[in-house]
Scaffold this motif. Structure first.
Motif, PDB file in Angstrom:
ATOM      1  N   VAL A  19      50.928 -66.407 -22.108  1.00 44.16           N
ATOM      2  CA  VAL A  19      50.842 -67.430 -21.057  1.00 44.16           C
ATOM      3  C   VAL A  19      51.619 -66.985 -19.825  1.00 44.16           C
ATOM      4  O   VAL A  19      51.118 -67.059 -18.686  1.00 44.16           O
ATOM      5  CB  VAL A  19      51.388 -68.776 -21.579  1.00 44.16           C
ATOM      6  N   ILE A  20      52.851 -66.522 -20.025  1.00 42.95           N
ATOM      7  CA  ILE A  20      53.661 -66.058 -18.892  1.00 42.95           C
ATOM      8  C   ILE A  20      53.026 -64.831 -18.238  1.00 42.95           C
ATOM      9  O   ILE A  20      53.084 -64.653 -17.018  1.00 42.95           O
ATOM     10  CB  ILE A  20      55.096 -65.743 -19.364  1.00 42.95           C
ATOM     11  N   GLY A  21      52.377 -64.004 -19.069  1.00 47.83           N
ATOM     12  CA  GLY A  21      51.698 -62.831 -18.542  1.00 47.83           C
ATOM     13  C   GLY A  21      50.639 -63.176 -17.515  1.00 47.83           C
ATOM     14  O   GLY A  21      50.400 -62.414 -16.574  1.00 47.83           O
ATOM     15  N   LEU A  22      49.996 -64.346 -17.675  1.00 47.06           N
ATOM     16  CA  LEU A  22      48.982 -64.760 -16.701  1.00 47.06           C
ATOM     17  C   LEU A  22      49.625 -65.000 -15.340  1.00 47.06           C
ATOM     18  O   LEU A  22      49.034 -64.662 -14.305  1.00 47.06           O
ATOM     19  CB  LEU A  22      48.274 -66.024 -17.193  1.00 47.06           C
ATOM     20  N   VAL A  54      37.145 -51.936  -8.690  1.00 41.16           N
ATOM     21  CA  VAL A  54      37.292 -53.399  -8.661  1.00 41.16           C
ATOM     22  C   VAL A  54      36.689 -54.061  -9.908  1.00 41.16           C
ATOM     23  O   VAL A  54      37.353 -54.892 -10.541  1.00 41.16           O
ATOM     24  CB  VAL A  54      36.698 -53.980  -7.366  1.00 41.16           C
ATOM     25  N   PRO A  55      35.436 -53.737 -10.314  1.00 36.65           N
ATOM     26  CA  PRO A  55      34.922 -54.364 -11.538  1.00 36.65           C
ATOM     27  C   PRO A  55      35.781 -54.102 -12.767  1.00 36.65           C
ATOM     28  O   PRO A  55      36.017 -55.005 -13.576  1.00 36.65           O
ATOM     29  CB  PRO A  55      33.522 -53.756 -11.688  1.00 36.65           C
ATOM     30  N   ALA A  56      36.276 -52.865 -12.922  1.00 38.13           N
ATOM     31  CA  ALA A  56      37.141 -52.561 -14.069  1.00 38.13           C
ATOM     32  C   ALA A  56      38.410 -53.397 -14.025  1.00 38.13           C
ATOM     33  O   ALA A  56      38.885 -53.910 -15.052  1.00 38.13           O
ATOM     34  CB  ALA A  56      37.488 -51.073 -14.089  1.00 38.13           C
ATOM     35  N   ASN A  57      38.970 -53.565 -12.835  1.00 36.66           N
ATOM     36  CA  ASN A  57      40.169 -54.365 -12.663  1.00 36.66           C
ATOM     37  C   ASN A  57      39.946 -55.803 -13.112  1.00 36.66           C
ATOM     38  O   ASN A  57      40.776 -56.393 -13.813  1.00 36.66           O
ATOM     39  CB  ASN A  57      40.569 -54.346 -11.188  1.00 36.66           C
ATOM     40  N   PHE A  58      38.796 -56.364 -12.751  1.00 38.32           N
ATOM     41  CA  PHE A  58      38.574 -57.776 -13.021  1.00 38.32           C
ATOM     42  C   PHE A  58      38.078 -58.046 -14.434  1.00 38.32           C
ATOM     43  O   PHE A  58      38.154 -59.184 -14.901  1.00 38.32           O
ATOM     44  CB  PHE A  58      37.669 -58.379 -11.946  1.00 38.32           C
ATOM     45  N   ILE A  59      37.609 -57.043 -15.112  1.00 38.46           N
ATOM     46  CA  ILE A  59      37.411 -57.199 -16.556  1.00 38.46           C
ATOM     47  C   ILE A  59      38.769 -57.386 -17.213  1.00 38.46           C
ATOM     48  O   ILE A  59      38.951 -58.234 -18.095  1.00 38.46           O
ATOM     49  CB  ILE A  59      36.668 -55.985 -17.142  1.00 38.46           C
ATOM     50  N   GLY A  60      39.748 -56.607 -16.747  1.00 42.00           N
ATOM     51  CA  GLY A  60      41.110 -56.774 -17.250  1.00 42.00           C
ATOM     52  C   GLY A  60      41.665 -58.149 -16.931  1.00 42.00           C
ATOM     53  O   GLY A  60      42.206 -58.838 -17.814  1.00 42.00           O
ATOM     54  N   TYR A  61      41.519 -58.594 -15.684  1.00 37.72           N
ATOM     55  CA  TYR A  61      42.027 -59.914 -15.299  1.00 37.72           C
ATOM     56  C   TYR A  61      41.353 -61.028 -16.107  1.00 37.72           C
ATOM     57  O   TYR A  61      42.006 -61.984 -16.532  1.00 37.72           O
ATOM     58  CB  TYR A  61      41.777 -60.150 -13.801  1.00 37.72           C
ATOM     59  N   GLY A  62      40.036 -60.910 -16.285  1.00 39.61           N
ATOM     60  CA  GLY A  62      39.319 -61.928 -17.050  1.00 39.61           C
ATOM     61  C   GLY A  62      39.799 -62.010 -18.485  1.00 39.61           C
ATOM     62  O   GLY A  62      39.951 -63.107 -19.049  1.00 39.61           O
ATOM     63  N   ALA A  63      40.063 -60.857 -19.084  1.00 39.12           N
ATOM     64  CA  ALA A  63      40.566 -60.835 -20.460  1.00 39.12           C
ATOM     65  C   ALA A  63      41.957 -61.440 -20.556  1.00 39.12           C
ATOM     66  O   ALA A  63      42.263 -62.195 -21.486  1.00 39.12           O
ATOM     67  CB  ALA A  63      40.583 -59.393 -20.975  1.00 39.12           C
ATOM     68  N   PHE A  64      42.820 -61.148 -19.575  1.00 39.97           N
ATOM     69  CA  PHE A  64      44.177 -61.699 -19.591  1.00 39.97           C
ATOM     70  C   PHE A  64      44.156 -63.217 -19.400  1.00 39.97           C
ATOM     71  O   PHE A  64      44.971 -63.935 -19.991  1.00 39.97           O
ATOM     72  CB  PHE A  64      45.031 -61.041 -18.512  1.00 39.97           C
ATOM     73  N   ILE A  82      43.548 -59.274 -25.150  1.00 40.39           N
ATOM     74  CA  ILE A  82      44.551 -58.480 -24.439  1.00 40.39           C
ATOM     75  C   ILE A  82      44.288 -56.985 -24.620  1.00 40.39           C
ATOM     76  O   ILE A  82      44.456 -56.192 -23.673  1.00 40.39           O
ATOM     77  CB  ILE A  82      45.968 -58.861 -24.917  1.00 40.39           C
ATOM     78  N   ALA A  83      43.848 -56.582 -25.796  1.00 37.51           N
ATOM     79  CA  ALA A  83      43.542 -55.167 -26.027  1.00 37.51           C
ATOM     80  C   ALA A  83      42.417 -54.696 -25.110  1.00 37.51           C
ATOM     81  O   ALA A  83      42.499 -53.623 -24.498  1.00 37.51           O
ATOM     82  CB  ALA A  83      43.177 -54.941 -27.492  1.00 37.51           C
ATOM     83  N   VAL A  84      41.363 -55.509 -24.999  1.00 35.04           N
ATOM     84  CA  VAL A  84      40.251 -55.167 -24.106  1.00 35.04           C
ATOM     85  C   VAL A  84      40.724 -55.159 -22.655  1.00 35.04           C
ATOM     86  O   VAL A  84      40.414 -54.244 -21.884  1.00 35.04           O
ATOM     87  CB  VAL A  84      39.086 -56.163 -24.293  1.00 35.04           C
ATOM     88  N   GLY A  85      41.482 -56.191 -22.276  1.00 33.23           N
ATOM     89  CA  GLY A  85      41.982 -56.264 -20.910  1.00 33.23           C
ATOM     90  C   GLY A  85      42.874 -55.089 -20.564  1.00 33.23           C
ATOM     91  O   GLY A  85      42.783 -54.520 -19.464  1.00 33.23           O
ATOM     92  N   PHE A  86      43.736 -54.706 -21.494  1.00 33.67           N
ATOM     93  CA  PHE A  86      44.642 -53.587 -21.254  1.00 33.67           C
ATOM     94  C   PHE A  86      43.863 -52.287 -21.073  1.00 33.67           C
ATOM     95  O   PHE A  86      44.188 -51.471 -20.198  1.00 33.67           O
ATOM     96  CB  PHE A  86      45.623 -53.459 -22.419  1.00 33.67           C
ATOM     97  N   LEU A  87      42.820 -52.091 -21.875  1.00 32.98           N
ATOM     98  CA  LEU A  87      41.998 -50.887 -21.754  1.00 32.98           C
ATOM     99  C   LEU A  87      41.389 -50.788 -20.360  1.00 32.98           C
ATOM    100  O   LEU A  87      41.504 -49.751 -19.677  1.00 32.98           O
ATOM    101  CB  LEU A  87      40.906 -50.888 -22.823  1.00 32.98           C
ATOM    102  N   PHE A  88      40.746 -51.875 -19.926  1.00 28.14           N
ATOM    103  CA  PHE A  88      40.057 -51.824 -18.632  1.00 28.14           C
ATOM    104  C   PHE A  88      41.038 -51.821 -17.463  1.00 28.14           C
ATOM    105  O   PHE A  88      40.773 -51.200 -16.430  1.00 28.14           O
ATOM    106  CB  PHE A  88      39.070 -52.987 -18.516  1.00 28.14           C
ATOM    107  N   PHE A  89      42.178 -52.499 -17.627  1.00 21.42           N
ATOM    108  CA  PHE A  89      43.175 -52.472 -16.554  1.00 21.42           C
ATOM    109  C   PHE A  89      43.769 -51.064 -16.422  1.00 21.42           C
ATOM    110  O   PHE A  89      44.061 -50.616 -15.306  1.00 21.42           O
ATOM    111  CB  PHE A  89      44.281 -53.491 -16.838  1.00 21.42           C
ATOM    112  N   THR A  90      43.934 -50.368 -17.540  1.00 17.00           N
ATOM    113  CA  THR A  90      44.409 -48.983 -17.490  1.00 17.00           C
ATOM    114  C   THR A  90      43.398 -48.099 -16.770  1.00 17.00           C
ATOM    115  O   THR A  90      43.766 -47.281 -15.911  1.00 17.00           O
ATOM    116  CB  THR A  90      44.645 -48.455 -18.919  1.00 17.00           C
TER     117      THR A  90
END
Length: 406
Positions: free
Chosen positions: A380-383, A272-282, A316-324
């Motif tokens: 923007v649409i990605g959000l 969950v924390p890794a997921n929300f680092i991604g969400y926060g970055a996006f 987005i690069a940071v968010g993509f890393l953590f979301f992956t």
């Protein structure tokens, strides 16, 4: 031949990256004292809470301490943020003295009732977030007026509102983190054998989401000196605050509930924390995308479009890393819980859509060389795509993740 080689060595300068000291050599005594403080905290937690931790949670504790040290070394303001929030949360634990009634809104202790209980701290986070948004807006208005009066001195003019807004943003994130730490302790006071990390429902993860988004923006604000973008990020944050308050008042989501069996796993503590680092970055990237679109439409008031896009790309690069990482951890958790890594459950399907969306975004920027309006609109649409994966699936679809419904 030897003489010719020596001449080349003296003529050709060494690349600047090779001239830099290693990261470790750049650390000073303050950095090492910070690391020692966090190691001490981890040791104390390990000694005082062995009955609440198995081998997996012990590993998570020490990995978390290492990550926190790295954060403090990389982004210096995180040092006081981490140590200070842990100290304040520990103060709250002491005030509870093993009795949840000490935080009662009628008969509880003053500091817990109005400042340090989880719900009090989270309400402070909400209030400070709204104040930060308003102050960023005042800073924008002040900067606009100064630019109209003295356009040649706009870069050198100091804007007190932006400084205050940054402080309020830090205070909001601080209050949110303290609230989550105290809520963790409160769950054990309520149910000694069933306490859990506070990332088990939408209310708790929204608090985490706001804290992470705020911290990410503050990093990019300092790195790129782009205080004017605070109004875009914190306008989105106010929407998150409104949802959290509604969810708390209408659904009683602030009440600590026992974990359902599906969430009684140590995997939740890392997925969950890794997921929300991604969400926060996006979320941060989408706010930057709005700012870039305004700049591309001819606004001379905001920072340069290329600078905004660079910050958006890094987010987005940071968010993509953590979301992956979160997606991989989720697959491992699914294999542990359900016996298969992937089920094309609606939540999993939309997580894949989010991942694919930002993977293509990064590919088009890095490989195809796309820049400008298309990427800004895409962010923007990605959000909205991410928001549907986060909330929309819970509201409109059912599946193996239905326990996260509104």
């Amino acid at each position: 031949m030897t003489e010719h080689t020596n001449n080349l060595d003296t003529v050709l300068p060494q690349h600047e990256l090779l001239q830099d000291k290693s990261f470790i050599k750049k650390l000073n005594i303050t950095d090492w004292l910070f690391a020692a403080a966090l190691i001490t905290i981890a040791v104390l937690v390990h000694i005082k809470m062995p009955h609440h931790m198995d081998i997996y949670e012990t590993v998570i504790l020490w990995i978390s301490a290492i990550i926190a040290i790295g954060l403090g070394w990389f982004f210096k303001p995180m040092r006081w943020f981490i140590v200070g929030s842990v100290a304040v949360a520990y103060m709250a634990v002491g005030l509870y003295d093993g009795n949840i009634a000490n935080g009662n809104e009628n008969t509880g202790k003053f500091l817990l009732k109005y400042l340090l209980s989880s719900q009090s701290a989270i309400m402070w986070q909400a209030a400070l977030t709204v104040l930060a948004a308003a102050t960023y807006a005042l800073g924008m208005l002040t900067a606009w007026r100064n630019e109209k009066k003295q356009p040649e001195n706009i870069l050198s003019s100091k804007n007190t509102f932006f400084s205050i807004a940054s402080d309020l943003a830090w205070a909001a994130a601080f209050a949110g983190f303290v609230g989550l730490l105290v809520r963790w302790h409160e769950s054990y006071l309520l149910r000694p054998d069933a306490g859990h990390i506070p990332v088990s429902n939408l209310y708790e993860v929204f608090i985490l989401f706001m804290m992470i988004t705020g911290l990410m923006y503050l990093y990019y604000e300092q790195k790129f000196t782009m205080h004017k973008l605070g109004v875009f990020v914190y306008s989105l944050m106010c929407v998150l605050v409104a949802f959290t308050l509604w969810y708390s008042i209408e659904r009683g989501a602030h009440e600590i509930q026992p974990l359902i069996p599906a969430l009684q796993s140590w995997w939740m503590k890392i997925h969950v924390p890794a997921n929300f680092i991604g969400y926060g970055a996006f979320c941060t990237a989408a706010a930057f995308g709005v700012a870039e679109l305004l700049t591309l439409r001819g606004s001379k008031f905001l920072p340069d479009a290329a600078q905004i896009e660079e910050a958006m790309y890094k987010a987005i690069a940071v968010g993509f890393l953590f979301f992956t990482i979160a997606t991989i951890l989720g697959a491992l958790w699914a294999a542990d819980a359900w016996g298969r890594y992937w089920s094309w459950d609606p939540k999993e399907t939309w997580a894949f859509i989010v991942w694919l969306n930002y993977a293509i975004w990064l590919h088009m920027r890095l490989v195809a060389g796309w820049r400008g309006k298309v990427l800004a609109w895409w962010a923007v649409i990605g959000l909205f795509i991410t928001a549907f994966a986060f909330i929309g699936v819970n509201m409109f679809l059912s599946g193996l993740h239905s326990y996260g419904s509104l």
